[in-house]
Design an enzyme around this catalytic site. Structure first.
Site, PDB file in Angstrom:
ATOM      1  N   SER A  95       1.361  -1.214  -0.369  1.00  0.00           N
ATOM      2  CA  SER A  95       0.116  -0.307  -0.279  1.00  0.00           C
ATOM      3  C   SER A  95       0.859   1.053  -0.033  1.00  0.00           C
ATOM      4  O   SER A  95       0.158   1.866  -0.800  1.00  0.00           O
ATOM      5  CB  SER A  95      -0.806  -0.248   1.339  1.00  0.00           C
ATOM      6  OG  SER A  95      -2.007  -0.728   1.475  1.00  0.00           O
ATOM      7  N   PRO A 138     -14.445  11.761   5.648  1.00  0.00           N
ATOM      8  CA  PRO A 138     -15.647  10.911   6.991  1.00  0.00           C
ATOM      9  C   PRO A 138     -16.335  11.044   6.033  1.00  0.00           C
ATOM     10  O   PRO A 138     -17.340   9.778   6.351  1.00  0.00           O
ATOM     11  CB  PRO A 138     -15.504  12.115   8.307  1.00  0.00           C
ATOM     12  CG  PRO A 138     -14.195  13.180   7.629  1.00  0.00           C
ATOM     13  CD  PRO A 138     -13.615  12.878   6.321  1.00  0.00           C
ATOM     14  N   ARG A 247      -5.448   0.633  -8.719  1.00  0.00           N
ATOM     15  CA  ARG A 247      -6.196  -0.677  -8.175  1.00  0.00           C
ATOM     16  C   ARG A 247      -5.435  -2.051  -9.218  1.00  0.00           C
ATOM     17  O   ARG A 247      -5.359  -2.964  -9.501  1.00  0.00           O
ATOM     18  CB  ARG A 247      -7.459   0.056  -8.876  1.00  0.00           C
ATOM     19  CG  ARG A 247      -8.336   0.672  -7.669  1.00  0.00           C
ATOM     20  CD  ARG A 247      -9.290   1.535  -8.772  1.00  0.00           C
ATOM     21  NE  ARG A 247     -10.792   2.253  -8.516  1.00  0.00           N
ATOM     22  CZ  ARG A 247     -11.615   3.197  -8.464  1.00  0.00           C
ATOM     23  NH1 ARG A 247     -11.972   3.358  -9.602  1.00  0.00           N
ATOM     24  NH2 ARG A 247     -12.196   3.263  -7.197  1.00  0.00           N
ATOM     25  N   GLU A 368      -9.654   1.794  -2.533  1.00  0.00           N
ATOM     26  CA  GLU A 368      -9.710   1.867  -3.930  1.00  0.00           C
ATOM     27  C   GLU A 368     -11.120   1.365  -5.360  1.00  0.00           C
ATOM     28  O   GLU A 368     -10.333   0.580  -5.247  1.00  0.00           O
ATOM     29  CB  GLU A 368      -8.407   0.670  -4.176  1.00  0.00           C
ATOM     30  CG  GLU A 368      -7.175   1.401  -3.975  1.00  0.00           C
ATOM     31  CD  GLU A 368      -6.849   2.873  -4.551  1.00  0.00           C
ATOM     32  OE1 GLU A 368      -7.351   2.912  -5.607  1.00  0.00           O
ATOM     33  OE2 GLU A 368      -6.078   3.591  -4.019  1.00  0.00           O
TER      34      GLU A 368
HETATM   35  C1  FAD Z   1      -6.378   1.032   5.808  1.00  0.00           C
HETATM   36  C2  FAD Z   1      -6.905   1.927   4.657  1.00  0.00           C
HETATM   37  C3  FAD Z   1      -6.313   2.507   3.975  1.00  0.00           C
HETATM   38  C4  FAD Z   1      -7.156   4.190   3.102  1.00  0.00           C
HETATM   39  N1  FAD Z   1      -6.025   4.870   2.795  1.00  0.00           N
HETATM   40  C5  FAD Z   1      -6.500   5.592   1.832  1.00  0.00           C
HETATM   41  C6  FAD Z   1      -5.872   6.515   0.985  1.00  0.00           C
HETATM   42  O1  FAD Z   1      -4.842   7.131   0.787  1.00  0.00           O
HETATM   43  N2  FAD Z   1      -6.445   7.846   0.645  1.00  0.00           N
HETATM   44  C7  FAD Z   1      -7.807   8.186   0.226  1.00  0.00           C
HETATM   45  O2  FAD Z   1      -8.506   9.435  -0.228  1.00  0.00           O
HETATM   46  N3  FAD Z   1      -8.995   6.818   0.657  1.00  0.00           N
HETATM   47  C8  FAD Z   1      -7.855   6.086   1.480  1.00  0.00           C
HETATM   48  N4  FAD Z   1      -9.059   4.510   2.462  1.00  0.00           N
HETATM   49  C9  FAD Z   1     -10.440   5.254   2.094  1.00  0.00           C
HETATM   50  C10 FAD Z   1     -11.453   4.440   0.826  1.00  0.00           C
HETATM   51  O3  FAD Z   1     -11.062   4.546  -0.458  1.00  0.00           O
HETATM   52  C11 FAD Z   1     -12.921   4.286   1.409  1.00  0.00           C
HETATM   53  O4  FAD Z   1     -12.748   3.716   2.874  1.00  0.00           O
HETATM   54  C12 FAD Z   1     -13.321   3.396   0.388  1.00  0.00           C
HETATM   55  O5  FAD Z   1     -13.638   4.745  -0.930  1.00  0.00           O
HETATM   56  C13 FAD Z   1     -14.554   3.333   1.179  1.00  0.00           C
HETATM   57  O6  FAD Z   1     -15.726   4.641   1.027  1.00  0.00           O
HETATM   58  P1  FAD Z   1     -15.940   4.640   3.534  1.00  0.00           P
HETATM   59  O7  FAD Z   1     -15.392   3.823   4.147  1.00  0.00           O
HETATM   60  O8  FAD Z   1     -16.491   5.482   3.344  1.00  0.00           O
HETATM   61  O9  FAD Z   1     -17.279   3.408   2.937  1.00  0.00           O
HETATM   62  P2  FAD Z   1     -18.842   3.399   2.043  1.00  0.00           P
HETATM   63  O10 FAD Z   1     -18.290   3.890   1.023  1.00  0.00           O
HETATM   64  O11 FAD Z   1     -19.598   4.301   3.404  1.00  0.00           O
HETATM   65  O12 FAD Z   1     -19.195   1.876   2.015  1.00  0.00           O
HETATM   66  C14 FAD Z   1     -20.338   1.288   2.963  1.00  0.00           C
HETATM   67  C15 FAD Z   1     -20.743  -0.024   2.711  1.00  0.00           C
HETATM   68  O13 FAD Z   1     -21.902   0.513   1.107  1.00  0.00           O
HETATM   69  C16 FAD Z   1     -21.330   0.208  -0.280  1.00  0.00           C
HETATM   70  N5  FAD Z   1     -22.101   1.007  -1.320  1.00  0.00           N
HETATM   71  C17 FAD Z   1     -21.255   2.050  -0.786  1.00  0.00           C
HETATM   72  N6  FAD Z   1     -22.326   2.559  -1.944  1.00  0.00           N
HETATM   73  C18 FAD Z   1     -23.213   1.455  -2.745  1.00  0.00           C
HETATM   74  C19 FAD Z   1     -23.591   1.451  -3.453  1.00  0.00           C
HETATM   75  N7  FAD Z   1     -24.452   2.401  -4.560  1.00  0.00           N
HETATM   76  N8  FAD Z   1     -23.857   0.829  -3.970  1.00  0.00           N
HETATM   77  C20 FAD Z   1     -23.865  -0.457  -3.229  1.00  0.00           C
HETATM   78  N9  FAD Z   1     -23.371  -0.988  -2.627  1.00  0.00           N
HETATM   79  C21 FAD Z   1     -23.043   0.448  -1.719  1.00  0.00           C
HETATM   80  C22 FAD Z   1     -19.974  -0.883  -0.164  1.00  0.00           C
HETATM   81  O14 FAD Z   1     -19.580  -1.167  -0.871  1.00  0.00           O
HETATM   82  C23 FAD Z   1     -19.233  -0.256   1.401  1.00  0.00           C
HETATM   83  O15 FAD Z   1     -19.766  -2.463   1.584  1.00  0.00           O
HETATM   84  C24 FAD Z   1      -8.375   4.059   2.853  1.00  0.00           C
HETATM   85  C25 FAD Z   1      -9.072   2.861   3.580  1.00  0.00           C
HETATM   86  C26 FAD Z   1      -8.513   2.249   4.585  1.00  0.00           C
HETATM   87  C27 FAD Z   1     -10.582   0.829   4.983  1.00  0.00           C
END
Ligand code: FAD
Length: 389
Positions: A95, A138, A247, A368
């Site tokens: 990562s 957030p 990705r 991602e």
């Molecule tokens: C360890 C770690 C490192 C990371 N590093 C980075 C980084 O360097 N930079 C960065 O910008 N981000 C980073 N991220 C963030 C990551 O990209 C997000 O966690 C990811 O995009 C999902 O967003 P969320 O966690 O807010 O989940 P949400 O968007 O809230 O989604 C929650 C659930 O709902 C589902 N969902 C959402 N929308 C839909 C839809 N339309 N239809 C069906 N299902 C849906 C999702 O698939 C998921 O299962 C990191 C995350 C982690 C855990």
């Protein structure tokens, strides 16, 4: 830990050229020598192995598939093999390299000014500077188009306000590429560590990617010259193009985790005896698990290679990469869970690497673009109908 010599059921090695195999071997040896002896301890302690940064820089891992500025100018298949081998060590380390190269160096290379490229690319390649990519907030993960971070124009400056969450390498980064809403649309800004109003805080208590730093970023009236904005990046499309690069590497990386788990479980099953002093590998239900695992790994290897060859010909697009990331990460998670089962109680101990890979892959499944979001991207490609909302 059993010595690793690769996983190749279907003579896929014959599809790689000598240069590709040399790159793979170099990274494999690096992982054996520098990563595996320490990774369980770093993972347990939640510590990023920063001392590996100069070594990885020297081997050309950062921005390996970019040209110029000291970058190695490797093919996309060679780059993919680097990711595969690094993730055999640990997804957190991969990562770090993904973010540095695909999410920070790539956008500066593709969308930056000549000054920005000169200032940052050699330092990021040499590992004397570390970068992070701030897109997620957030309240906006899967849907970054809703972001609240704002950059308000003020003469020849911008004033940034907002919060970013879950940012890999956030608190150790010398430069953060922060995506913010402007009057013209979403744009990328290079925010330097120490800029007044810019702070970071590590996210504690992760059960996944423990050897990688993950942070929140806060921007309060951060005043930047307009020359710190990437001039060529306008709209969310630019940020998403960086994600396509990352990705792609993740699709290969997941193979590394899967191979590590498969290999460990296979060696274990040949040695572990239960019932009539027979190795568990001789029992049919265990063999069925291995048949599934090796078949899925082999299919995933072919998928990665085909997307890599397409990318080297300029023919891979984001929806191809979605199929690679989605399939290979789910495959790796399933292989890790099956391998964990084969090790019985030992499968939950960090004397073996499997549980760590399994926990890491939970993050890789989500970041991602979550598995579901990639499902929707593929769904849109085949039906022509977007179904996100
Ligand atoms: C360890 C770690 C490192 C990371 N590093 C980075 C980084 O360097 N930079 C960065 O910008 N981000 C980073 N991220 C963030 C990551 O990209 C997000 O966690 C990811 O995009 C999902 O967003 P969320 O966690 O807010 O989940 P949400 O968007 O809230 O989604 C929650 C659930 O709902 C589902 N969902 C959402 N929308 C839909 C839809 N339309 N239809 C069906 N299902 C849906 C999702 O698939 C998921 O299962 C990191 C995350 C982690 C855990």
């Amino acid at each position: 830990m059993f010595p690793f010599h690769g996983v190749d059921y279907l003579e896929i090695d014959g599809l790689f050229n000598d240069q590709e195999k040399l790159v793979r071997q170099t990274v494999r040896e690096f992982v054996d020598r520098e990563v595996l002896p320490g990774i369980e301890e770093w993972n347990r302690e939640g510590k990023f192995p920063r001392h590996l940064v100069p070594l990885m820089a020297e081997l050309g891992f950062f921005g390996a598939n970019l040209e110029g500025y000291g970058c190695a100018g490797m093919s996309n298949v060679e780059y993919g093999l680097i990711m595969q081998e690094l993730e055999r060590g640990d997804s957190g380390l991969r990562s770090f390299v993904s973010v540095q190269g695909a999410l920070v160096m790539y956008p500066i290379h593709a969308y930056g000014s000549a000054e920005q490229r000169q200032r940052w690319l050699p330092a990021l390649q040499e590992g004397t500077a570390i970068g992070c990519f701030g897109l997620t907030e957030p309240d906006f993960g899967s849907n970054p188009a809703g972001m609240r971070t704002r950059a308000q124009k003020d003469g020849d400056h911008y004033i940034l306000n907002g919060e970013k969450a879950w940012i890999t390498s956030g608190s150790i980064a010398d430069v953060a590429l922060v995506w913010a809403r402007t009057d013209e649309g979403i744009r990328g800004f290079l925010v330097e560590k120490g800029a007044p109003g810019f702070t970071s805080k590590d996210i504690k208590g992760k059960w996944s990617l423990r050897a990688s730093v993950t942070s929140s970023l806060s921007l309060e009236d951060v005043r930047l010259p307009a020359s710190d904005m990437l001039p060529g990046a306008l709209g969310l499309r630019a940020a998403l193009s960086c994600l396509t690069q990352a990705r792609y590497g993740i699709g290969w990386g997941a193979l590394g985790s899967a191979m590590a788990c498969y290999h460990e479980a296979l060696e274990y099953a040949k040695a572990r005896k239960q019932f009539d002093d027979k190795p568990i590998a001789s029992h049919q239900l265990i063999q069925a698990k291995f048949a599934d695992m090796i078949t899925e790994i082999t299919k995933a290897q072919l998928l990665a290679l085909q997307v890599g060859r397409l990318k080297d010909r300029g023919r891979a697009d984001f929806a191809h990469v979605s199929m690679l990331k989605r399939n290979n990460v789910r495959m790796a998670l399933e292989v890790a869970r099956a391998a964990r089962d084969i090790l019985g109680a030992n499968g939950v101990a960090d004397e073996y690497p499997i549980f760590r890979h399994m926990c890491n892959l939970e993050s890789v499944f989500t970041y991602e673009g979550t598995h579901s979001i990639h499902t929707l991207i593929i769904g849109e490609r085949v039906t022509g109908i977007p179904a996100y909302k």
